[in-house]
Structure formats: structure tokens, C-alpha cells
Design a protein around this motif. Structure first.
Motif, short mmCIF file in Angstrom:
data_model
loop_
_atom_site.label_atom_id
_atom_site.label_comp_id
_atom_site.label_asym_id
_atom_site.label_seq_id
_atom_site.Cartn_x
_atom_site.Cartn_y
_atom_site.Cartn_z
N ALA A 1 0.85 -1.13 0.14
CA ALA A 1 0.12 0.04 -0.05
C ALA A 1 0.76 1.09 0.15
N PHE A 2 1.94 1.26 0.69
CA PHE A 2 2.76 2.34 0.84
C PHE A 2 3.33 2.54 -0.46
N VAL A 3 3.88 1.60 -1.00
CA VAL A 3 4.70 1.47 -2.39
C VAL A 3 3.61 2.05 -3.45
N LEU A 4 2.38 1.71 -3.48
CA LEU A 4 1.54 2.20 -4.19
C LEU A 4 1.14 3.73 -4.21
N ALA A 5 1.14 4.16 -2.81
CA ALA A 5 0.90 5.55 -2.67
C ALA A 5 2.06 6.35 -3.20
N ILE A 6 3.43 6.04 -3.06
CA ILE A 6 4.45 6.72 -3.44
C ILE A 6 4.62 6.88 -4.96
N ILE A 7 4.08 5.53 -5.83
CA ILE A 7 4.05 5.53 -7.07
C ILE A 7 2.94 6.57 -7.51
N ILE B 1 -1.90 7.85 -12.42
CA ILE B 1 -2.13 8.08 -11.16
C ILE B 1 -3.35 7.32 -10.60
N LEU B 2 -4.44 7.17 -11.41
CA LEU B 2 -5.85 6.52 -10.95
C LEU B 2 -5.64 5.22 -10.11
N TRP B 3 -5.06 4.24 -10.81
CA TRP B 3 -5.03 2.84 -10.10
C TRP B 3 -4.28 2.83 -8.90
N PRO B 4 -3.14 3.27 -8.89
CA PRO B 4 -2.06 3.24 -7.81
C PRO B 4 -2.85 4.12 -6.46
N ALA B 5 -3.35 5.21 -6.92
CA ALA B 5 -4.00 6.12 -5.96
C ALA B 5 -5.37 5.28 -5.38
#
Length: 321
Positions: free
Chosen positions: A24-30, A43-47
Motif C-alpha cells: 500500500a505504501f509503495v502504491l501511494a509513492i508511485i 495516477i488513478l489505479w495506484p492511488a
């Protein structure tokens, strides 16, 4: 995947929850990285997936040991959506996400379920990304995905095989913690010899659930597994110090009772029945129980006693509750 010991299972839950938090943290950083670079389409899917995976991590961390783990498939679905919508195939960073999928899948799912899930995912991937695939990229993906998936499969399969070997060596059933049927034949020889030498009684109580297939068809395999776990717990509570529980088959248990006469065995039988009827989750099978209390005869050998103990008379004819 077979059931692990309680401490090992708790540790695995914490490690898996930590892995979810990290993802979850890595996806937020991405998502933040693409926002800073102005890549708004990525941005959409990682966020969107990051907070959902965070919730799954909290569920995995605080769920009770007896509850069913519902987090793996939602996590894999979210990760699959992220991978399928993250970028072009010619981007090496994008392909790194693909290589991570088999590693995570084999870690959080049993080998068989993980293999089927990966097969489904890669089929969908080829279907949706077929327009972007050229021969060179396809070869690169096939080689690397085969390598990662093969290594993960071998590792996961080896771990399960080793755990099953340890279970057989320990002589215990991994699901319920009861001794295995193989252990009974060894133990019974010693107990029969001791009973005859000390002239103390030896009894056994066979506990059989009739029509377990119908129960599984109605309630599902997960509730059936929990049913067996609860039965073993109740048998342990009803039993005394020195009594031993053996799982003889998928639907039968045997309680070995040293220094117990037939009257004492029948008393334990009645206590067990009462406990079953008082427990809501087990009351549905109360009329499908077969209980066979027996006591060692002076002239019996261990094999004869075991044969008589394992005889399962029809409950309605002989052991009506």
C-alpha cells in the motif's frame, strides 16, 4: 497449504500484514511520483488501490485465528488491475510489476490455488495486452515470468511437502492437533500391556459424524474444517489428564481412556453429547453422531480391542441420543 501451528500461523499473519502495508505504501509513492511528473493517466489505479490494500492489511493483522482469511483474492484483484493499467509493455519498470505477481501469489495462497490464479491472470493479461506485444517483448516476458513462477512454485511446494513430512513424523493431525491414526496402533500395544499388567481398565470412545458429505455440501468446506477443530477442542475439554485424542478418518475421532471402566466411558460419552448439543455450531450434527464406548476384555489382544473400538454401529439403532 496445510494448517500451521498456532504461533507460526500468528507470525505468518503478521508478516503477510506487513507485506500488505508495504505494498500500500509503495502504491501511494508511485501515485505521488506520477503526479509530480504529470503522468496523470497513470495516477488513478495506484492511488485508488492503495487505501483498499491498507484496509486489507488491517483486516489481516487483527483478524481472529479461527476466522477465514478473505484478503488474498481482493488483494490480487487490485494488484492485477494496477498491473493491467500501469503502462506500456516496453517500459522495464512496468514489467517489474509483472514479475512480482507470482512471488506475492505463491506467498499468500496455497500452491494449487496460486497456480490457478496465476494461470487466470496471465490469460487475462495476454488478452488485454495482445495489441502491445511484439515478438521480442513476448519472449522476454515468457522467459522471465516462467523463471519467477517456476522458482516460486518450487519453493512453495517444497515448503508444503516439508511441513507435511514434519506432521507425519510428529504423528499429529495439522488441522485439529489430535494424534494420527498411525500413532494409535503403536500406543495401543503399550496401553493394553500396561492395563493387563496393572489390572486396570482401559476404554475407548469412538466419535463418528455420519453424513458429513451432506453437511459439507450445505455449509461448505471452510465450516466443515472449523467443525472438526471445535469437536477436537470439546473432546479435549471433556477428557481428563492422560486421555488421548486420535483422528481416525476425516469424520471420526477416538478418545483413548486409560484407567477408565465402561461406566466411566459412558459418563464421558454423555458429557460429550451434552457439550455438543449445548454448542450452537455443533447442534446441527447432534443427531448424526455415532458413539461407540468399549472396554478392554481380559482375553483381548490390542488388535482385537482396536477392531472392536473402531466398529461404528448405526446411531439410530444402537446409540440413539
Amino acid at each position: 497449504m496445510i494448517d500451521l501451528g498456532q504461533n507460526t500461523s500468528k507470525m505468518r499473519d503478521k508478516v503477510t500484514a506487513g507485506l500488505y502495508f508495504s505494498l500500500a505504501f509503495v502504491l501511494a509513492i508511485i501515485a505521488w511520483y506520477h503526479y509530480m511528473l504529470g503522468h496523470y493517466q497513470q495516477i488513478l489505479w495506484p492511488a485508488l488501490s492503495s487505501p483498499f490494500i491498507l484496509v486489507l492489511a488491517l483486516i489481516r493483522l487483527f483478524q481472529s485465528n479461527g476466522s477465514r482469511d478473505i484478503t488474498p483474492y481482493p488483494l490480487l484483484i487490485l494488484l492485477g488491475l494496477v498491473v493491467l493499467n500501469s503502462g506500456p509493455l516496453f517500459d522495464p519498470l512496468y514489467r517489474q510489476w509483472l514479475y512480482m505477481v507470482p512471488v506475492l501469489t505463491y506467498f499468500i495462497l496455497p500452491v494449487r490455488q496460486a497456480s490457478f490464479s496465476l494461470l487466470l491472470f496471465f490469460s487475462l493479461f495476454v488478452f488485454f495486452a495482445v495489441e502491445q506485444i511484439n515478438p521480442l517483448i513476448l519472449i522476454d516476458l515468457a522467459i522471465n515470468l516462467s523463471l519467477f513462477s517456476g522458482i516460486c512454485f518450487i519453493f512453495a511446494y517444497t515448503q508444503e511437502s516439508q511441513t507435511q513430512t514434519l506432521e507425519r513424523l510428529s504423528g499429529k493431525d495439522s488441522l485439529t492437533g489430535a494424534f494420527s491414526a498411525n500413532q494409535l496402533s503403536k500406543r495401543l500395544v503399550a496401553e493394553v500391556s500396561r492395563a493387563k499388567a496393572t489390572r486396570r481398565p482401559l476404554s475407548a470412545l469412538l466419535f463418528t459424524i455420519h453424513n458429513i458429505e451432506e453437511f459439507t455440501a450445505r455449509q461448505g468446506e471452510y465450516k466443515t474444517r472449523n467443525l472438526f477443530i471445535k469437536i477436537a477442542q470439546i473432546m479435549e475439554e471433556v477428557g481428563r489428564t492422560g486421555d488421548e485424542i486420535y483422528r481416525m478418518s476425516d469424520s471420526s475421532f477416538l478418545l483413548l481412556l486409560p484407567n477408565t471402566s465402561i461406566n466411566g466411558c459412558i459418563v464421558l460419552k454423555e458429557r460429550l453429547v451434552q457439550q455438543m448439543e449445548d454448542h450452537f455450531a455443533l447442534s446441527v450434527i447432534a443427531r448424526d453422531l455415532g458413539l461407540n464406548p468399549v472396554t478392554l476384555q481380559a482375553s483381548e489382544t490390542s488388535n482385537q480391542f482396536m477392531e472392536r473400538a473402531l466398529a461404528d454401529p448405526d446411531m439410530r439403532a444402537h446409540n440413539a441420543l
